[in-house]
Design a protein around this motif. Structure first.
Motif, PDB file in Angstrom:
ATOM      1  N   ASN A  23       5.357  -8.770  -5.365  1.00 43.92           N
ATOM      2  CA  ASN A  23       5.594  -7.381  -5.756  1.00 43.92           C
ATOM      3  C   ASN A  23       5.032  -7.155  -7.161  1.00 43.92           C
ATOM      4  O   ASN A  23       5.261  -7.976  -8.074  1.00 43.92           O
ATOM      5  CB  ASN A  23       7.090  -7.069  -5.772  1.00 43.92           C
ATOM      6  CG  ASN A  23       7.453  -5.973  -4.785  1.00 43.92           C
ATOM      7  OD1 ASN A  23       6.811  -5.818  -3.753  1.00 43.92           O
ATOM      8  ND2 ASN A  23       8.489  -5.234  -5.095  1.00 43.92           N
ATOM      9  N   SER A  69       4.663   0.848  -6.743  1.00 42.44           N
ATOM     10  CA  SER A  69       4.551  -0.614  -6.706  1.00 42.44           C
ATOM     11  C   SER A  69       3.853  -1.041  -5.421  1.00 42.44           C
ATOM     12  O   SER A  69       3.793  -0.298  -4.435  1.00 42.44           O
ATOM     13  CB  SER A  69       5.927  -1.282  -6.811  1.00 42.44           C
ATOM     14  OG  SER A  69       6.744  -0.945  -5.708  1.00 42.44           O
ATOM     15  N   LEU A  70       3.327  -2.252  -5.440  1.00 43.46           N
ATOM     16  CA  LEU A  70       2.632  -2.835  -4.299  1.00 43.46           C
ATOM     17  C   LEU A  70       3.384  -4.081  -3.847  1.00 43.46           C
ATOM     18  O   LEU A  70       3.791  -4.908  -4.659  1.00 43.46           O
ATOM     19  CB  LEU A  70       1.198  -3.207  -4.677  1.00 43.46           C
ATOM     20  CG  LEU A  70       0.370  -3.928  -3.605  1.00 43.46           C
ATOM     21  CD1 LEU A  70       0.062  -2.988  -2.452  1.00 43.46           C
ATOM     22  CD2 LEU A  70      -0.921  -4.481  -4.217  1.00 43.46           C
ATOM     23  N   SER A  71       3.550  -4.215  -2.533  1.00 36.98           N
ATOM     24  CA  SER A  71       4.225  -5.374  -1.960  1.00 36.98           C
ATOM     25  C   SER A  71       3.322  -6.013  -0.911  1.00 36.98           C
ATOM     26  O   SER A  71       2.786  -5.325  -0.041  1.00 36.98           O
ATOM     27  CB  SER A  71       5.559  -4.957  -1.316  1.00 36.98           C
ATOM     28  OG  SER A  71       6.155  -6.050  -0.640  1.00 36.98           O
ATOM     29  N   ALA A  72       3.148  -7.338  -1.001  1.00 39.61           N
ATOM     30  CA  ALA A  72       2.360  -8.076  -0.021  1.00 39.61           C
ATOM     31  C   ALA A  72       3.174  -9.263   0.472  1.00 39.61           C
ATOM     32  O   ALA A  72       3.833  -9.943  -0.320  1.00 39.61           O
ATOM     33  CB  ALA A  72       1.044  -8.561  -0.629  1.00 39.61           C
ATOM     34  N   LEU A  81       1.126  -5.474   4.023  1.00 37.66           N
ATOM     35  CA  LEU A  81       0.765  -4.872   2.741  1.00 37.66           C
ATOM     36  C   LEU A  81       1.368  -3.474   2.682  1.00 37.66           C
ATOM     37  O   LEU A  81       1.095  -2.646   3.555  1.00 37.66           O
ATOM     38  CB  LEU A  81      -0.754  -4.807   2.593  1.00 37.66           C
ATOM     39  CG  LEU A  81      -1.293  -4.343   1.236  1.00 37.66           C
ATOM     40  CD1 LEU A  81      -0.993  -5.390   0.171  1.00 37.66           C
ATOM     41  CD2 LEU A  81      -2.796  -4.085   1.317  1.00 37.66           C
ATOM     42  N   LEU A 128       2.513  -0.051   0.078  1.00 37.06           N
ATOM     43  CA  LEU A 128       2.616   0.719  -1.156  1.00 37.06           C
ATOM     44  C   LEU A 128       3.963   1.436  -1.151  1.00 37.06           C
ATOM     45  O   LEU A 128       4.311   2.103  -0.168  1.00 37.06           O
ATOM     46  CB  LEU A 128       1.490   1.731  -1.277  1.00 37.06           C
ATOM     47  CG  LEU A 128       0.176   1.251  -1.900  1.00 37.06           C
ATOM     48  CD1 LEU A 128      -0.857   2.366  -1.855  1.00 37.06           C
ATOM     49  CD2 LEU A 128       0.380   0.786  -3.346  1.00 37.06           C
ATOM     50  N   GLY A 184       7.722   4.018   1.478  1.00 37.07           N
ATOM     51  CA  GLY A 184       6.537   3.177   1.487  1.00 37.07           C
ATOM     52  C   GLY A 184       5.826   3.212   2.826  1.00 37.07           C
ATOM     53  O   GLY A 184       6.401   3.594   3.844  1.00 37.07           O
ATOM     54  N   GLY A 190       2.195   1.165   4.944  1.00 40.83           N
ATOM     55  CA  GLY A 190       1.137   0.179   4.841  1.00 40.83           C
ATOM     56  C   GLY A 190       0.722  -0.339   6.208  1.00 40.83           C
ATOM     57  O   GLY A 190       0.852   0.358   7.219  1.00 40.83           O
TER      58      GLY A 190
END
Length: 324
Positions: free
Chosen positions: A86, A94-97, A128, A130, A148, A150
């Motif tokens: 994160n 924020s970005l989560s992968a 992935l 956002l 979010g 993705g």
């Protein structure tokens, strides 16, 4: 002190990673439980958080509808290791992968002199996302909302073979399809000056198709909906807990636009969890899922219980991040 902290980190990471090689039994769904097992929510601007989770899913139960059947001759399980990353671009975005490694095992004929023991393992699929915070928590307004969206990417293989024959989808590490993923999170605090809160998380996966056995032979896993509702609080400065109910629904799988028998269902589970801050930047979390109600389409193997161990490391100890 620094050496002691590094020792704790290495010891717990080694325990988590080594668990994937424990003798187990197979998952009735493809790939790792990416949506149901994620443990990171949102993070503040400039913060970088890594989560490492190992989940053991015992799938030794057999159900027809909502009736439990005896299946002592067969055992199944899946071990999934999830790496979550994160990063907060700003106060709201924020970005989560998430990446996965999956080990599956199925033993049939356990009560015979010559049981059939099959194990598969490999890199699983990834997600992935956002995430955007619509409403931030504040002293004046003690609730927050985040949304979010993705994709789920088909990193995992779907072509493993046994004795020359391609194995069924439930024993493959991946799903072979691109999926659209939608996510939401809301929390509220009702008692001032405490960490007590209630939260709700929703995720929806709109699945794609995979040509498993060649052209004009498309397989599609059922769309999936997950809702978690729960509460959490701190017990001491370092120790916290959460307790939630997890509802999951999956539609029936399809092959060439025709519903597949013995696929799809509804699950309701209770999810207790404990978390402990080893130091400012490192948190360990132990959680599990216990079935309360299950109703499956046709006759299917299903979860007896799950247990997971997670580590979270925040590179910015002054920032906060959401764990659920």
């Amino acid at each position: 002190m620094i050496l002691r902290r590094l020792f704790y980190l290495v010891l717990l990471a080694a325990f988590t990673l080594s668990a994937q090689f424990v003798k187990a039994q197979t998952c009735s769904c493809a790939g790792a439980p990416l949506l149901g097992s994620q443990s990171l929510g949102t993070t503040e601007s400039g913060n970088f958080v890594i989560g490492l989770t190992h989940e053991y899913n015992d799938i030794s139960s057999l159900y027809a509808g909502n009736a439990s059947l005896d299946d002592s001759n067969t055992s199944r399980a899946t071990n999934s290791t999830l790496l979550e990353i994160n990063y907060g671009f700003s106060r709201r975005l924020s970005l989560s992968a998430t990446f996965s490694y999956v080990t599956k095992n199925r033993i049939t004929g356990r009560l015979t002199s010559n049981p059939d023991d099959i194990t598969t393992r490999g890199i699983g699929d990834g997600v992935l996302l956002l995430k955007y915070v619509l409403k931030e928590h504040s002293l004046a307004s003690q609730y927050s909302i985040a949304l979010g969206s993705g994709i789920k990417a088909p990193f995992g293989t779907t072509s493993l073979r046994n004795n020359g024959f391609q194995m069924n989808a439930d024993m493959q590490p991946g799903s072979g399809a691109w999926d659209a993923v939608f996510w939401s999170y809301a929390s509220a605090s009702f008692v001032p000056h405490t960490d007590f809160s209630v939260y709700m998380l929703n995720s929806y996966r709109l699945t794609g198709t995979n040509e498993r056995f060649g052209e004009n032979d498309e397989y599609k896993f059922g769309n999936e909906w997950i809702t978690m509702m729960g509460t959490g609080n701190t017990i001491t400065d370092q120790l916290g807990y959460s307790l939630s109910f997890r509802f999951r629904y999956t539609a029936s799988d399809q092959r060439n636009n025709q519903d597949m028998p013995n696929t799809g269902g509804t699950w309701l589970m209770v999810n207790p969890a404990l978390s402990y801050d080893l130091f400012d930047q490192l948190t360990v979390r132990l959680s599990g899922n216990i079935p309360v109600y299950q109703h499956l389409e046709g006759t299917q193997p299903t979860t007896s219980y799950t247990a997971s161990l997670s580590l979270f490391y925040s590179f910015n100890k002054s920032a906060d991040f959401v764990k659920y």
